[in-house]
Design a protein around this motif. Structure first.
Motif, PDB file in Angstrom:
ATOM      1  N   PHE A 293      -1.499  25.213  55.586  1.00 34.34           N
ATOM      2  CA  PHE A 293      -1.633  23.803  55.928  1.00 34.34           C
ATOM      3  C   PHE A 293      -2.854  23.567  56.796  1.00 34.34           C
ATOM      4  CE2 PHE A 293       2.696  24.703  54.908  1.00 34.34           C
ATOM      5  CZ  PHE A 293       3.075  23.616  54.142  1.00 34.34           C
ATOM      6  N   HIS A 294      -3.504  22.424  56.586  1.00 26.97           N
ATOM      7  CA  HIS A 294      -4.643  22.103  57.438  1.00 26.97           C
ATOM      8  C   HIS A 294      -4.310  21.029  58.454  1.00 26.97           C
ATOM      9  CE1 HIS A 294      -5.489  18.525  55.026  1.00 26.97           C
ATOM     10  NE2 HIS A 294      -5.493  19.275  53.955  1.00 26.97           N
ATOM     11  N   GLY A 295      -3.073  20.574  58.475  1.00 31.48           N
ATOM     12  CA  GLY A 295      -2.680  19.602  59.468  1.00 31.48           C
ATOM     13  C   GLY A 295      -1.277  19.100  59.216  1.00 31.48           C
ATOM     14  N   VAL A 296      -0.794  18.294  60.155  1.00 33.74           N
ATOM     15  CA  VAL A 296       0.483  17.609  60.000  1.00 33.74           C
ATOM     16  C   VAL A 296       0.281  16.140  60.349  1.00 33.74           C
ATOM     17  CG1 VAL A 296       1.987  19.596  60.412  1.00 33.74           C
ATOM     18  CG2 VAL A 296       1.236  18.227  62.341  1.00 33.74           C
ATOM     19  N   PHE A 297       1.068  15.312  59.692  1.00 30.40           N
ATOM     20  CA  PHE A 297       1.017  13.876  59.930  1.00 30.40           C
ATOM     21  C   PHE A 297       2.432  13.415  60.234  1.00 30.40           C
ATOM     22  CE2 PHE A 297       1.208   9.460  58.327  1.00 30.40           C
ATOM     23  CZ  PHE A 297       0.261   8.899  59.165  1.00 30.40           C
ATOM     24  N   LYS A 298       2.600  12.741  61.364  1.00 29.79           N
ATOM     25  CA  LYS A 298       3.918  12.259  61.768  1.00 29.79           C
ATOM     26  C   LYS A 298       4.049  10.784  61.434  1.00 29.79           C
ATOM     27  CE  LYS A 298       4.078  15.406  65.699  1.00 29.79           C
ATOM     28  NZ  LYS A 298       4.033  15.515  67.155  1.00 29.79           N
ATOM     29  N   THR A 299       5.140  10.466  60.721  1.00 31.88           N
ATOM     30  CA  THR A 299       5.493   9.061  60.523  1.00 31.88           C
ATOM     31  C   THR A 299       6.620   8.788  61.514  1.00 31.88           C
ATOM     32  OG1 THR A 299       7.193   9.478  58.853  1.00 31.88           O
ATOM     33  CG2 THR A 299       4.919   9.233  58.056  1.00 31.88           C
ATOM     34  N   GLU A 300       7.184   7.598  61.470  1.00 29.05           N
ATOM     35  CA  GLU A 300       8.280   7.289  62.390  1.00 29.05           C
ATOM     36  C   GLU A 300       9.474   8.203  62.184  1.00 29.05           C
ATOM     37  OE1 GLU A 300       9.456   3.199  62.673  1.00 29.05           O
ATOM     38  OE2 GLU A 300       7.379   2.520  62.670  1.00 29.05           O
ATOM     39  N   LYS A 301       9.720   8.599  60.923  1.00 29.08           N
ATOM     40  CA  LYS A 301      10.927   9.368  60.619  1.00 29.08           C
ATOM     41  C   LYS A 301      10.666  10.781  60.129  1.00 29.08           C
ATOM     42  CE  LYS A 301      13.431   5.192  59.346  1.00 29.08           C
ATOM     43  NZ  LYS A 301      14.151   4.479  58.316  1.00 29.08           N
ATOM     44  N   LYS A 302       9.433  11.098  59.730  1.00 24.07           N
ATOM     45  CA  LYS A 302       9.196  12.370  59.059  1.00 24.07           C
ATOM     46  C   LYS A 302       7.949  13.068  59.578  1.00 24.07           C
ATOM     47  CE  LYS A 302      11.060  10.412  54.830  1.00 24.07           C
ATOM     48  NZ  LYS A 302      10.725   9.839  53.555  1.00 24.07           N
ATOM     49  N   LEU A 303       7.925  14.373  59.353  1.00 27.54           N
ATOM     50  CA  LEU A 303       6.747  15.190  59.620  1.00 27.54           C
ATOM     51  C   LEU A 303       6.266  15.701  58.264  1.00 27.54           C
ATOM     52  CD1 LEU A 303       4.931  16.630  61.735  1.00 27.54           C
ATOM     53  CD2 LEU A 303       6.514  18.544  61.581  1.00 27.54           C
ATOM     54  N   ILE A 304       5.019  15.437  57.939  1.00 25.90           N
ATOM     55  CA  ILE A 304       4.463  15.812  56.644  1.00 25.90           C
ATOM     56  C   ILE A 304       3.435  16.919  56.854  1.00 25.90           C
ATOM     57  CG2 ILE A 304       3.173  15.017  54.621  1.00 25.90           C
ATOM     58  CD1 ILE A 304       4.182  12.141  55.436  1.00 25.90           C
ATOM     59  N   GLY A 305       3.659  18.060  56.215  1.00 29.11           N
ATOM     60  CA  GLY A 305       2.696  19.150  56.259  1.00 29.11           C
ATOM     61  C   GLY A 305       1.622  18.906  55.213  1.00 29.11           C
ATOM     62  N   LEU A 306       0.357  18.883  55.634  1.00 28.70           N
ATOM     63  CA  LEU A 306      -0.750  18.625  54.712  1.00 28.70           C
ATOM     64  C   LEU A 306      -1.226  19.939  54.124  1.00 28.70           C
ATOM     65  CD1 LEU A 306      -2.671  15.966  56.819  1.00 28.70           C
ATOM     66  CD2 LEU A 306      -0.815  15.660  55.182  1.00 28.70           C
ATOM     67  N   LEU A 307      -0.947  20.115  52.852  1.00 25.26           N
ATOM     68  CA  LEU A 307      -1.214  21.365  52.168  1.00 25.26           C
ATOM     69  C   LEU A 307      -2.711  21.621  52.022  1.00 25.26           C
ATOM     70  CD1 LEU A 307       0.796  23.403  50.938  1.00 25.26           C
ATOM     71  CD2 LEU A 307       0.315  22.379  48.725  1.00 25.26           C
ATOM     72  N   ASP A 308      -3.133  22.829  52.343  1.00 25.44           N
ATOM     73  CA  ASP A 308      -4.503  23.268  52.148  1.00 25.44           C
ATOM     74  C   ASP A 308      -4.547  23.981  50.798  1.00 25.44           C
ATOM     75  OD1 ASP A 308      -6.968  24.543  52.099  1.00 25.44           O
ATOM     76  OD2 ASP A 308      -6.891  25.127  54.210  1.00 25.44           O
ATOM     77  N   ILE A 309      -4.989  23.266  49.765  1.00 29.25           N
ATOM     78  CA  ILE A 309      -4.990  23.799  48.400  1.00 29.25           C
ATOM     79  C   ILE A 309      -5.737  25.120  48.321  1.00 29.25           C
ATOM     80  CG2 ILE A 309      -5.732  23.359  46.026  1.00 29.25           C
ATOM     81  CD1 ILE A 309      -3.463  21.597  46.847  1.00 29.25           C
ATOM     82  N   ASN A 310      -6.886  25.209  48.996  1.00 30.03           N
ATOM     83  CA  ASN A 310      -7.673  26.445  48.945  1.00 30.03           C
ATOM     84  C   ASN A 310      -6.914  27.636  49.517  1.00 30.03           C
ATOM     85  OD1 ASN A 310      -9.913  25.215  47.736  1.00 30.03           O
ATOM     86  ND2 ASN A 310     -10.675  24.527  49.714  1.00 30.03           N
ATOM     87  N   ALA A 311      -6.223  27.441  50.638  1.00 35.00           N
ATOM     88  CA  ALA A 311      -5.461  28.542  51.239  1.00 35.00           C
ATOM     89  C   ALA A 311      -4.312  28.967  50.340  1.00 35.00           C
ATOM     90  CB  ALA A 311      -4.931  28.124  52.612  1.00 35.00           C
ATOM     91  N   VAL A 312      -3.680  28.024  49.664  1.00 32.98           N
ATOM     92  CA  VAL A 312      -2.551  28.333  48.785  1.00 32.98           C
ATOM     93  C   VAL A 312      -3.008  29.099  47.556  1.00 32.98           C
ATOM     94  CG1 VAL A 312      -0.797  27.306  47.278  1.00 32.98           C
ATOM     95  CG2 VAL A 312      -1.146  26.383  49.571  1.00 32.98           C
ATOM     96  N   LEU A 313      -4.158  28.749  47.002  1.00 29.12           N
ATOM     97  CA  LEU A 313      -4.562  29.291  45.710  1.00 29.12           C
ATOM     98  C   LEU A 313      -5.587  30.419  45.776  1.00 29.12           C
ATOM     99  CD1 LEU A 313      -4.753  25.951  43.701  1.00 29.12           C
ATOM    100  CD2 LEU A 313      -2.872  27.611  43.787  1.00 29.12           C
ATOM    101  N   GLU A 314      -6.090  30.751  46.955  1.00 31.29           N
ATOM    102  CA  GLU A 314      -7.171  31.746  47.045  1.00 31.29           C
ATOM    103  C   GLU A 314      -6.814  33.125  46.554  1.00 31.29           C
ATOM    104  OE1 GLU A 314      -8.623  31.291  51.016  1.00 31.29           O
ATOM    105  OE2 GLU A 314     -10.353  30.166  50.326  1.00 31.29           O
ATOM    106  N   ASP A 315      -5.610  33.613  46.799  1.00 29.90           N
ATOM    107  CA  ASP A 315      -5.318  34.991  46.377  1.00 29.90           C
ATOM    108  C   ASP A 315      -4.562  35.081  45.076  1.00 29.90           C
ATOM    109  OD1 ASP A 315      -2.971  33.945  47.357  1.00 29.90           O
ATOM    110  OD2 ASP A 315      -2.537  35.584  48.705  1.00 29.90           O
TER     111      ASP A 315
END
Length: 151
Positions: free
Chosen positions: A129-151
């Protein structure tokens, strides 16, 4: 054009996020990284592929590798259901499909409100993940596509 930091998050302005679930975890991807979102279709298994590679499919004449995002992120594999979707992204001039449990909303996130990811997000390794975004009710993990797919 917005200037982007090394982790692909705009330094200023707004970011549109397509959000989706992997189990109970809510994740998001910059909508600009997504080619399309499909219902789960028939996938051909690939012998001796990594455990997170579900297989390949033919998408309008192009071979697309399908990744079980739950397995790749260290969670349980995606259980087949009518809500499953495959998010097609471009990675190194190839199309890759990310199998997820279900699609949620498209949200607009203010770049200044995106925080660095903790080392562990809902059981998933923070390196994906390259970051998180908080809404009033939820925490959203922002997926880092490159980190997920590199290997």
């Amino acid at each position: 054009m917005q200037k982007r930091s090394e982790k692909n998050v705009p330094e200023t302005g707004m970011l549109e996020l397509a959000t989706f679930y992997i189990g109970d975890a809510l994740c998001g991807i910059d909508i600009l990284n997504i080619q399309e979102i499909n219902k789960q279709t028939e996938v051909t298994t690939v012998p001796q592929a990594a455990e997170y590679v579900q297989g390949v499919l033919n998408l309008r004449g192009r071979i697309v590798t399908i990744i079980d995002l739950g397995t790749k992120l260290g969670l349980s594999s995606i259980e087949p259901s009518k809500d499953n979707r495959t998010i097609i992204v471009d990675f190194q001039d190839e199309q890759v499909g990310l199998l997820v449990d279900s699609i949620s909303d498209v949200l607009v996130a203010e770049a200044s409100r995106i925080e660095p990811p903790p080392s562990n997000i809902g059981g998933m390794q923070g390196k994906f993940f390259h970051g998180v975004f908080k809404t009033e009710k939820k925490l959203i993990g922002l997926l880092d596509i490159n980190a997920v797919l590199e290997d």
